[in-house]
Scaffold this active site. Structure first.
Site, mmCIF file in Angstrom:
data_model
loop_
_atom_site.group_PDB
_atom_site.id
_atom_site.type_symbol
_atom_site.label_atom_id
_atom_site.label_comp_id
_atom_site.label_asym_id
_atom_site.label_seq_id
_atom_site.Cartn_x
_atom_site.Cartn_y
_atom_site.Cartn_z
ATOM 1 N N CYS A 38 -1.954 12.906 0.895
ATOM 2 C CA CYS A 38 -2.900 12.281 -0.038
ATOM 3 C C CYS A 38 -3.743 11.278 0.751
ATOM 4 O O CYS A 38 -3.795 11.368 1.980
ATOM 5 C CB CYS A 38 -2.186 11.652 -1.234
ATOM 6 S SG CYS A 38 -1.021 10.347 -0.804
ATOM 7 N N ASN A 55 -0.927 7.798 1.316
ATOM 8 C CA ASN A 55 0.481 8.134 1.612
ATOM 9 C C ASN A 55 1.452 7.054 1.101
ATOM 10 O O ASN A 55 2.488 6.791 1.704
ATOM 11 C CB ASN A 55 0.681 8.386 3.124
ATOM 12 C CG ASN A 55 2.026 8.999 3.493
ATOM 13 O OD1 ASN A 55 2.556 8.752 4.564
ATOM 14 N ND2 ASN A 55 2.589 9.825 2.633
ATOM 15 N N CYS A 80 1.465 6.741 -2.729
ATOM 16 C CA CYS A 80 1.654 7.067 -4.158
ATOM 17 C C CYS A 80 2.016 8.543 -4.335
ATOM 18 O O CYS A 80 3.177 8.889 -4.543
ATOM 19 C CB CYS A 80 0.399 6.740 -4.968
ATOM 20 S SG CYS A 80 -0.130 5.012 -4.838
ATOM 21 N N ARG A 81 1.027 9.422 -4.272
ATOM 22 C CA ARG A 81 1.251 10.820 -4.627
ATOM 23 C C ARG A 81 2.091 11.595 -3.607
ATOM 24 O O ARG A 81 3.071 12.261 -3.980
ATOM 25 C CB ARG A 81 -0.099 11.533 -4.836
ATOM 26 C CG ARG A 81 -0.852 11.014 -6.037
ATOM 27 C CD ARG A 81 -2.309 11.448 -6.015
ATOM 28 N NE ARG A 81 -3.053 10.815 -4.922
ATOM 29 C CZ ARG A 81 -4.311 11.064 -4.619
ATOM 30 N NH1 ARG A 81 -4.970 11.965 -5.333
ATOM 31 N NH2 ARG A 81 -4.915 10.428 -3.630
ATOM 32 N N SER A 82 1.705 11.542 -2.324
ATOM 33 C CA SER A 82 2.412 12.424 -1.375
ATOM 34 C C SER A 82 3.864 12.012 -1.096
ATOM 35 O O SER A 82 4.708 12.911 -0.934
ATOM 36 C CB SER A 82 1.615 12.635 -0.084
ATOM 37 O OG SER A 82 1.374 11.442 0.593
ATOM 38 N N ASP A 88 -5.416 10.256 -8.603
ATOM 39 C CA ASP A 88 -4.999 9.092 -7.813
ATOM 40 C C ASP A 88 -4.630 7.951 -8.772
ATOM 41 O O ASP A 88 -5.482 7.466 -9.517
ATOM 42 C CB ASP A 88 -6.195 8.697 -6.925
ATOM 43 C CG ASP A 88 -5.887 7.509 -6.048
ATOM 44 O OD1 ASP A 88 -4.810 6.899 -6.221
ATOM 45 O OD2 ASP A 88 -6.734 7.195 -5.198
#
Ligand code: 4NP
Length: 153
Positions: free
Chosen positions: A7, A10, A12-14, A122
């Site tokens: 993401c 690196n 939050c999402r990934s 995001d």
């Protein structure tokens, strides 16, 4: 098999996608040797643990995230079989680093059955709800990806 999820920051999402892929994959012994890592297209949060809001969402679901943020490198394109991104901007940023290996890069959702083409929003500039929503979406997607691998391997 080596999978890298990517993401922007690196944090939050990934890292959440990494935790969920590991959880779903390692529930099945035949995938126990598969490697999963995550990184960001930016170095904004280099060396940091996941955002406290993502850590809190993960903890609620019994998942401990220990990954520390790192930036994507050109070597990652050799080391990993799949590079999975969260949104269109990630895709453009990742492909621009190594255009010759763009076939390895795809939206994570494109490997699931019911979420093809869906972006993972995001959550960084929003509230805790956004983190819970990202968790739910990624949990469904990662479960479906592993089901798909189950049919293939
Ligand atoms: P991520 O979220 O890409 O899911 O880790 C973000 C984290 C940090 C920033 C943006 C998005 N930032 O601008 O610092």
């Amino acid at each position: 098999m080596n999978i890298l999820v990517i993401c922007l920051g690196n944090i939050c999402r990934s890292p959440m996608a990494e935790g969920l892929l590991l959880k779903h994959l390692h529930e099945d012994l035949k995938f126990s040797a598969w490697k999963v890592d995550s990184c960001g297209t930016s170095n904004y949060h280099q060396g940091e643990l996941a955002d406290p809001r993502m850590l809190s969402t993960a903890k609620k679901h019994g998942i401990k995230l220990t990954h520390r943020s790192r930036q994507l490198t050109v070597e990652d394109f050799d080391e990993f079989d799949y590079l999975w991104v969260m949104d269109e901007q990630n895709y453009l940023d990742v492909v621009s680093i190594c255009p010759s290996k763009k076939d390895k890069v795809d939206l994570i959702s494109n490997f699931s059955k019911s979420y093809k083409g869906q972006m993972i929003p995001d959550p960084y500039f929003g509230d805790q709800n956004g983190f819970d929503e990202v968790y739910k979406l990624l949990d469904h997607i990662c479960a479906e990806i592993v089901q798909g691998f189950n049919l293939k391997y």
